[in-house]
Scaffold this motif. Structure first.
Motif, PDB file in Angstrom:
ATOM      1  N   VAL A 123      43.823  46.567  40.377  1.00  0.00           N
ATOM      2  CA  VAL A 123      42.861  46.687  41.482  1.00  0.00           C
ATOM      3  C   VAL A 123      43.388  47.537  42.633  1.00  0.00           C
ATOM      4  O   VAL A 123      42.647  47.860  43.547  1.00  0.00           O
ATOM      5  CB  VAL A 123      42.402  45.308  42.029  1.00  0.00           C
ATOM      6  N   ARG A 170      37.050  48.833  41.159  1.00  0.00           N
ATOM      7  CA  ARG A 170      38.247  47.995  41.196  1.00  0.00           C
ATOM      8  C   ARG A 170      38.327  47.244  42.523  1.00  0.00           C
ATOM      9  O   ARG A 170      38.668  46.071  42.572  1.00  0.00           O
ATOM     10  CB  ARG A 170      39.486  48.847  41.019  1.00  0.00           C
ATOM     11  N   LEU A 212      36.003  44.418  42.243  1.00  0.00           N
ATOM     12  CA  LEU A 212      36.588  43.320  41.464  1.00  0.00           C
ATOM     13  C   LEU A 212      37.485  42.468  42.348  1.00  0.00           C
ATOM     14  O   LEU A 212      37.418  41.242  42.325  1.00  0.00           O
ATOM     15  CB  LEU A 212      37.415  43.875  40.302  1.00  0.00           C
ATOM     16  N   ALA A 213      38.305  43.142  43.158  1.00  0.00           N
ATOM     17  CA  ALA A 213      39.251  42.419  44.017  1.00  0.00           C
ATOM     18  C   ALA A 213      38.514  41.486  44.979  1.00  0.00           C
ATOM     19  O   ALA A 213      38.998  40.397  45.285  1.00  0.00           O
ATOM     20  CB  ALA A 213      40.110  43.413  44.793  1.00  0.00           C
ATOM     21  N   GLN A 245      48.739  43.839  44.746  1.00  0.00           N
ATOM     22  CA  GLN A 245      47.869  44.942  45.139  1.00  0.00           C
ATOM     23  C   GLN A 245      48.445  45.627  46.384  1.00  0.00           C
ATOM     24  O   GLN A 245      48.561  46.854  46.434  1.00  0.00           O
ATOM     25  CB  GLN A 245      46.469  44.395  45.427  1.00  0.00           C
ATOM     26  N   GLY A 288      40.579  43.174  33.427  1.00  0.00           N
ATOM     27  CA  GLY A 288      40.017  42.911  34.741  1.00  0.00           C
ATOM     28  C   GLY A 288      38.682  42.200  34.649  1.00  0.00           C
ATOM     29  O   GLY A 288      38.402  41.254  35.391  1.00  0.00           O
TER      30      GLY A 288
END
Lengths: 300, 303
Positions: free
Chosen positions: A99, A106, A109-110, A179, B44
């Motif tokens: 991410v 991405r 998603l985080a 991250q 993911g």
């Protein structure tokens, strides 16, 4: 160094007084340091939590060190610590690196990964207690053979169910750490490697991973010391059962002290917990260059 | 710093023989490397499902009727959604417990911030041995599991006649938040250049002035970080409320959800409605201040 030298005389004249640090030190001492002394004292007494503690010599220590329950709890805690670390570290490392990429999806998603951090431990335990229920849970209702197990009723499965729920709760936090760590790696390193023809896997292995080693240390320290404090989740999710299958050390301490009213014995277990925590931190500090990390942090 | 320069070059040279061909198309190569990462995407998305399915299940189930729960497909949308469960939770004193949580969280967080900031300022600016020693105490303090001191804390709170009050939760919660808060603030305050202090001192400012109008405004990012971290921890705290309070009207939200679950064991939709309502306040804050929340948390623990 140079700034320190310049201002040293000025500071000596009028450095802030120790008095400023006193409120924090006092509060911390009263509720954390002095209690550590008291708990050692209590571990040599017999006390039911209401009356006055009575001196009992080494009785509690003898019981704690020879009792199968406490030994099992200690062993279980160590096993839990190791398995949790093995499960959570690779997942959060890979997710964190993933991410950290520049793509929009991405980042999105985080955003969702963060959600478990907002739910209280008690609520998470209640959610999974119901989700994993052998009669009304997800696996049973959907008739999924793989998921349709008595997760919390089978001693072997219950341990891994707890590992899973803890991972569900804490992987997001460690993903955030990785991250952030990944974002601080200079892109020039990757550009140079790409020019040299290094593939993604080689880049991950030879740039990302070495560069993240301080993050790995931070994350692992928090994870390992955290393993000594997982009380509320296990308390609500399994109550330590079935049998003693998930009775980790903090829970063993709570049940002994606040349910069986053996505060003296529970204090001995507490001392073991404190010792384990301090030992663990010392090991981490000694062998991982934690002190170097501190100075690097200050410099960034 | 030394780590930055070593690892990569040696390996890429050793491992990849065709390195001479690469420089001709670096931008295209880079773009390709960034775009296609199907195992990563797959992993993911898998984790996204693992995170979101339980959350989704909680929300849809909380909208089912008690009877509807048993024969519904757990992941289907409720056929006739009802807010009955939420009414039941609200009637069980939810707003009162919400208020308790707010009071405890605000009290503990403010107390932690105030004393920790003073301590961090003194530790960074001071030279006395006592201050250096104080910092070591906090570093060591990080390793103390709060569970391990709960028995003596219970003993002390009982002795101080504070048992079963909200203050009994506030004080130990604040105390255990102090070490990490001080350490993060110290790491941040160290970066404020001495020259700024010196020029203020030249203008005749004392320590309180410098603390108030120089150190405090400059450490805003760090303060946001520790505020968020401490507040989240206190808000979700379970052990101190469980052991240090007793009467139902002193409950905070996590304890309320837990006891509600005990009372309504078989009414699962209502239990999950309580879970949703107990999470809602933080979720609302998250939606409003997402950037600062995540930014704050990561900044505090960045490498």
């Amino acid at each position: 160094m140079s700034t320190a030298k310049v201002s040293a005389p000025a500071r000596q004249q009028g450095g802030p007084p120790f008095l400023m640090a006193l409120p924090a030190l006092l509060l911390f001492a009263v509720f954390a340091l002095i209690p550590m002394g008291i708990v050692v004292y209590l571990s040599f007494t017999r006390w039911d939590g209401l009356g006055a503690p009575a001196w009992a010599g080494t009785d509690n220590w003898h019981t704690a060190l020879t009792s199968d329950v406490t030994r099992h709890a200690l062993w279980l805690t160590l096993k839990f610590m190791l398995v949790s670390w093995l499960v959570q570290t690779p997942i959060s490392l890979l997710l964190g690196v993933f991410v950290a990429g520049k793509q929009r999806y991405r980042a999105l998603l985080a955003v969702f990964y963060f959600v478990p951090l907002l739910i209280s431990t008690a609520a998470i335990a209640i959610i999974f207690k119901n989700l994993l229920d052998p009669n009304f849970g997800l696996g049973a209702s959907l008739d999924l053979p793989l998921l349709d197990q008595n997760w919390l009723g089978d001693p072997e499965l219950a341990f891994y169910a707890v590992v899973f729920v803890i991972a569900w709760q804490f992987v997001p936090f460690h993903t955030l750490l990785y991250q952030a760590g990944t974002r601080q790696i200079p892109t020039s390193l990757y550009e140079a490697a790409a020019i040299d023809g290094a593939g993604r896997l080689a880049q991950f292995w030879h740039i990302t991973l070495p560069q993240l080693r301080y993050t790995v240390v931070t994350s692992s320290t928090l994870m390992l010391v955290g393993s000594l404090t997982y009380f509320d989740l296990v308390f609500v999710l399994t109550g330590g059962g079935p049998g003693y299958a998930t009775r980790l050390l903090p829970l063993d301490m709570y049940i002994t002290g606040f349910q069986s009213n053996e505060m003296g014995l529970a204090s001995a277990i507490s001392v073991i917990l404190v010792a384990a925590g301090l030992l663990l931190s010392l090991i981490v500090v000694r062998f991982s260059g934690f002190s170097q990390m501190r100075s690097q942090q200050a410099g960034v | 710093m030394s780590a930055l320069s070593h690892a990569p070059q040696t390996d890429s040279e050793a491992r990849v023989p065709q390195s001479s061909a690469a420089p001709s198309t670096p931008p295209g190569r880079l773009a390709r490397l960034r775009r296609t990462n199907s195992p990563g995407t797959l992993g993911g998305l898998l984790w996204l499902l693992i995170v979101l399915i339980p959350v989704y299940w909680v929300v849809v189930t909380s909208l089912r009727s008690r009877e509807g729960f048993f024969d519904a497909n757990p992941l289907a949308l409720p056929t006739d959604p009802t807010l009955e469960n939420y009414r039941l939770v609200l009637d069980s004193g939810y707003t009162h417990f919400l208020w308790n949580s707010v009071v405890v969280t605000a009290g503990a967080t403010l107390l932690t911030l105030a004393v920790s900031f003073l301590a961090a300022y003194a530790i960074v600016r001071g030279t006395s041995r006592a201050l250096r020693w104080t910092f070591s105490v906090f570093l060591l303090g990080l390793a103390i599991p709060l569970q391990a001191t709960i028995i003596p804390v219970y003993y002390l709170i009982a002795k101080a006649q504070m048992y079963d009050t909200l203050g009994a939760i506030v004080l130990p919660s604040a105390a255990f938040a102090i070490p990490l808060t001080v350490i993060i603030l110290v790491n941040f305050l160290r970066d404020i250049p001495d020259e700024l202090y010196e020029s203020m001192r030249a203008d005749g400012a004392g320590h309180w002035r410098m603390l108030w109008s120089l150190a405090l405004p400059l450490s805003r990012p760090a303060l946001i970080t520790v505020t968020i971290y401490d507040a989240l921890n206190v808000w979700n705290g379970f052990l101190f409320p469980l052991i240090l309070t007793q009467s139902p009207d002193k409950r905070v939200l996590p304890l309320f959800v837990w006891s509600f679950q005990g009372e309504f064991t078989i009414n699962i939709p209502a239990i999950l409605a309580a879970v949703v309502l107990s999470t809602l306040p933080i979720l609302a804050l998250y939606v409003v201040g997402r950037r600062q929340l995540i930014g704050g948390l990561t900044a505090g623990f960045g490498k």
